[in-house]
Design a protein around this motif. Structure first.
Motif, PDB file in Angstrom:
ATOM      1  N   ALA A  31     -36.359  16.868 -50.292  1.00 49.36           N
ATOM      2  CA  ALA A  31     -35.476  18.089 -51.032  1.00 49.36           C
ATOM      3  C   ALA A  31     -36.115  19.049 -50.148  1.00 49.36           C
ATOM      4  CB  ALA A  31     -36.033  18.185 -52.529  1.00 49.36           C
ATOM      5  N   GLN A  32     -37.190  19.399 -49.733  1.00 47.90           N
ATOM      6  CA  GLN A  32     -37.567  20.537 -48.832  1.00 47.90           C
ATOM      7  C   GLN A  32     -36.878  20.440 -47.594  1.00 47.90           C
ATOM      8  OE1 GLN A  32     -41.929  19.829 -48.769  1.00 47.90           O
ATOM      9  NE2 GLN A  32     -42.292  21.380 -49.796  1.00 47.90           N
ATOM     10  N   ARG A  33     -36.638  19.371 -46.900  1.00 45.85           N
ATOM     11  CA  ARG A  33     -36.013  19.204 -45.851  1.00 45.85           C
ATOM     12  C   ARG A  33     -34.549  19.077 -45.682  1.00 45.85           C
ATOM     13  NH1 ARG A  33     -39.782  16.911 -41.790  1.00 45.85           N
ATOM     14  NH2 ARG A  33     -41.836  17.183 -42.508  1.00 45.85           N
ATOM     15  N   ASN A  34     -34.013  18.963 -47.007  1.00 44.50           N
ATOM     16  CA  ASN A  34     -32.674  18.512 -47.388  1.00 44.50           C
ATOM     17  C   ASN A  34     -32.158  17.552 -46.367  1.00 44.50           C
ATOM     18  OD1 ASN A  34     -29.891  19.191 -48.094  1.00 44.50           O
ATOM     19  ND2 ASN A  34     -29.397  20.528 -46.287  1.00 44.50           N
ATOM     20  N   ARG A  35     -32.785  16.400 -46.738  1.00 54.59           N
ATOM     21  CA  ARG A  35     -32.631  15.058 -46.128  1.00 54.59           C
ATOM     22  C   ARG A  35     -32.409  13.963 -46.994  1.00 54.59           C
ATOM     23  NH1 ARG A  35     -33.199  14.701 -40.677  1.00 54.59           N
ATOM     24  NH2 ARG A  35     -34.586  16.653 -39.537  1.00 54.59           N
ATOM     25  N   PRO A  36     -31.818  13.035 -46.858  1.00 55.19           N
ATOM     26  CA  PRO A  36     -31.596  11.839 -47.909  1.00 55.19           C
ATOM     27  C   PRO A  36     -32.798  11.057 -47.921  1.00 55.19           C
ATOM     28  CG  PRO A  36     -30.399  11.340 -46.032  1.00 55.19           C
ATOM     29  CD  PRO A  36     -30.889  12.735 -45.707  1.00 55.19           C
ATOM     30  N   LEU A  37     -33.002  10.332 -49.006  1.00 51.42           N
ATOM     31  CA  LEU A  37     -34.296   9.446 -49.154  1.00 51.42           C
ATOM     32  C   LEU A  37     -33.784   8.098 -49.403  1.00 51.42           C
ATOM     33  CD1 LEU A  37     -37.206   9.331 -49.961  1.00 51.42           C
ATOM     34  CD2 LEU A  37     -36.589   9.398 -52.191  1.00 51.42           C
ATOM     35  N   ARG A  38     -34.493   7.150 -48.463  1.00 51.67           N
ATOM     36  CA  ARG A  38     -34.373   5.723 -48.329  1.00 51.67           C
ATOM     37  C   ARG A  38     -35.559   5.168 -48.836  1.00 51.67           C
ATOM     38  NH1 ARG A  38     -31.406   1.468 -46.414  1.00 51.67           N
ATOM     39  NH2 ARG A  38     -32.562   0.003 -45.205  1.00 51.67           N
ATOM     40  N   ILE A  39     -35.397   4.374 -49.994  1.00 52.07           N
ATOM     41  CA  ILE A  39     -36.652   3.354 -50.360  1.00 52.07           C
ATOM     42  C   ILE A  39     -36.448   1.905 -50.146  1.00 52.07           C
ATOM     43  CG2 ILE A  39     -37.578   2.864 -52.787  1.00 52.07           C
ATOM     44  CD1 ILE A  39     -36.454   5.479 -53.985  1.00 52.07           C
ATOM     45  N   VAL A  40     -37.601   1.666 -49.577  1.00 53.37           N
ATOM     46  CA  VAL A  40     -37.399   0.066 -48.894  1.00 53.37           C
ATOM     47  C   VAL A  40     -38.526  -0.616 -49.636  1.00 53.37           C
ATOM     48  CG1 VAL A  40     -37.649  -1.070 -46.843  1.00 53.37           C
ATOM     49  CG2 VAL A  40     -36.539   1.102 -46.827  1.00 53.37           C
ATOM     50  N   HIS A  41     -38.087  -1.902 -49.710  1.00 60.60           N
ATOM     51  CA  HIS A  41     -39.107  -3.006 -50.319  1.00 60.60           C
ATOM     52  C   HIS A  41     -39.085  -3.834 -49.318  1.00 60.60           C
ATOM     53  CE1 HIS A  41     -41.575  -5.484 -52.733  1.00 60.60           C
ATOM     54  NE2 HIS A  41     -40.394  -6.530 -52.512  1.00 60.60           N
ATOM     55  N   ALA A  42     -40.351  -4.316 -48.608  1.00 62.75           N
ATOM     56  CA  ALA A  42     -40.451  -5.282 -47.794  1.00 62.75           C
ATOM     57  C   ALA A  42     -40.470  -6.608 -48.343  1.00 62.75           C
ATOM     58  CB  ALA A  42     -41.578  -5.125 -46.699  1.00 62.75           C
ATOM     59  N   PHE A  43     -39.622  -7.291 -48.347  1.00 63.37           N
ATOM     60  CA  PHE A  43     -39.516  -8.807 -48.924  1.00 63.37           C
ATOM     61  C   PHE A  43     -40.298  -9.848 -48.155  1.00 63.37           C
ATOM     62  CE2 PHE A  43     -36.970 -11.978 -51.257  1.00 63.37           C
ATOM     63  CZ  PHE A  43     -37.660 -11.976 -52.377  1.00 63.37           C
ATOM     64  N   ILE A  44     -41.336 -10.059 -48.232  1.00 60.97           N
ATOM     65  CA  ILE A  44     -41.916 -10.955 -47.380  1.00 60.97           C
ATOM     66  C   ILE A  44     -41.605 -12.608 -47.676  1.00 60.97           C
ATOM     67  CG2 ILE A  44     -43.969 -11.248 -48.466  1.00 60.97           C
ATOM     68  CD1 ILE A  44     -45.422 -11.233 -45.817  1.00 60.97           C
TER      69      ILE A  44
END
Length: 298
Positions: A31-44
């Motif tokens: 929000a501060q940087r006006n950027r999108p957020l990408r949430i990642v789960h590493a599926f081993i």
């Protein structure tokens, strides 16, 4: 993945509460940087050659894959509570934690990690993941640990390395976004060699050496002070262990920033005693800067 609004903030999740705390911090950064957020789960689990789907007769969303997808969905929902204006996407990416995060870092403005976790992120700061990602990521890495606070200064460790200069730039940016004071810390024990084969004198003028250290510290922040005149700056020259100095400063800081590797007092940050002190004992989130993306790169 780079959107039209720039490189995303990437956060790794595993279903733990500490990972959700990292999501909250990452959402705020986005929000501060006006950027999108990408949430990642590493599926081993695909690497382990085990069944990924539901057992016979179980619901369609059961099984390891379904569990991973629910983990990401929960994190996306949590990010939406913190920063509803941020564009958030989630993904389950096959692979072990370190390779997945390093691949994500190639197109990220920042990678955010929790300090403890489950599954692929278990024992993050006790094993190799934090060291590998922080040392090799092509963007700053923010490790969320200790107390997450909205007050207190942004603290940056200063040495003579190129990465220290990157860390200073990043720290000033963070201080400007947060409306915080910046505290620049330079720690020293003894005069340090300036090149291979240098021999230190057995006797030296301590006052003259301290004056020189003060000059180096002032020069380290001078350029960014001009660029960010709204950021108040406090310079602290500390005689002692750099790790201890930064850990002590972290007690009242909202963020501590260091270069991924350094020279002099902060030399070998992620490989030696400073790494142990700061990564394991900091009382606030820690940003480790190896490379700071410029506007042109995003």
């Amino acid at each position: 993945m780079v959107s039209k609004t720039g490189a995303p903030i990437v956060v790794g999740v595993d279903g733990s509460e500490t990972a959700l705390q990292a999501v909250r911090v990452a959402a705020g950064e986005a929000a501060q940087r006006n950027r999108p957020l990408r949430i990642v789960h590493a599926f081993i689990w695909p690497l382990m050659k085990v069944p990924l789907g539901p057992a016979p007769g179980a619901p369609a969303d059961a099984g390891l894959r379904g569990q991973a997808e629910r983990c990401v969905a929960e994190a996306v929902a949590e990010a939406g509570k913190v920063a509803p204006e941020v564009a958030v996407t989630g993904a389950v990416v096959d692979g072990a934690a370190s390779p997945v995060l390093l691949a994500e870092a190639r197109d990220a403005a920042m990678v955010v990690l929790g300090n403890r976790g489950l599954g692929g992120f278990a024992g993050l700061l006790l094993g190799s993941v934090a060291v590998q990602v922080s040392a090799h990521a092509e963007c700053p890495v923010l490790v969320v640990r200790g107390e997450v606070r909205a007050d207190g200064p942004v603290v940056v460790g200063i040495d003579d390395s190129e990465l220290s200069r990157e860390a200073v730039r990043f720290a000033f940016e963070e201080a400007a976004w947060r409306g915080a004071e910046l505290v620049a810390v330079r720690a020293w024990l003894y005069p340090t060699p300036v090149g291979p084969g240098d021999i230190l004198p057995l006797v030296y003028d301590l006052d003259a050496f301290r004056d020189e250290e003060e000059r180096v510290l002032a020069e380290a922040v001078a350029g960014c002070s001009e660029q960010y005149p709204e950021v108040p700056v406090q310079r602290r020259l500390v005689r002692g262990s750099p790790g201890r100095a930064l850990v002590e400063e972290s007690r009242t800081a909202q963020l501590v920033v260091v270069g991924a590797r350094g020279r002099g007092a902060l030399g070998g940050l992620l490989l030696g005693s400073v790494s142990h002190a700061v990564l394991h004992h900091a009382h606030s989130p820690l940003a480790i800067v190896r490379k700071l993306r410029t506007v042109e790169e995003t």
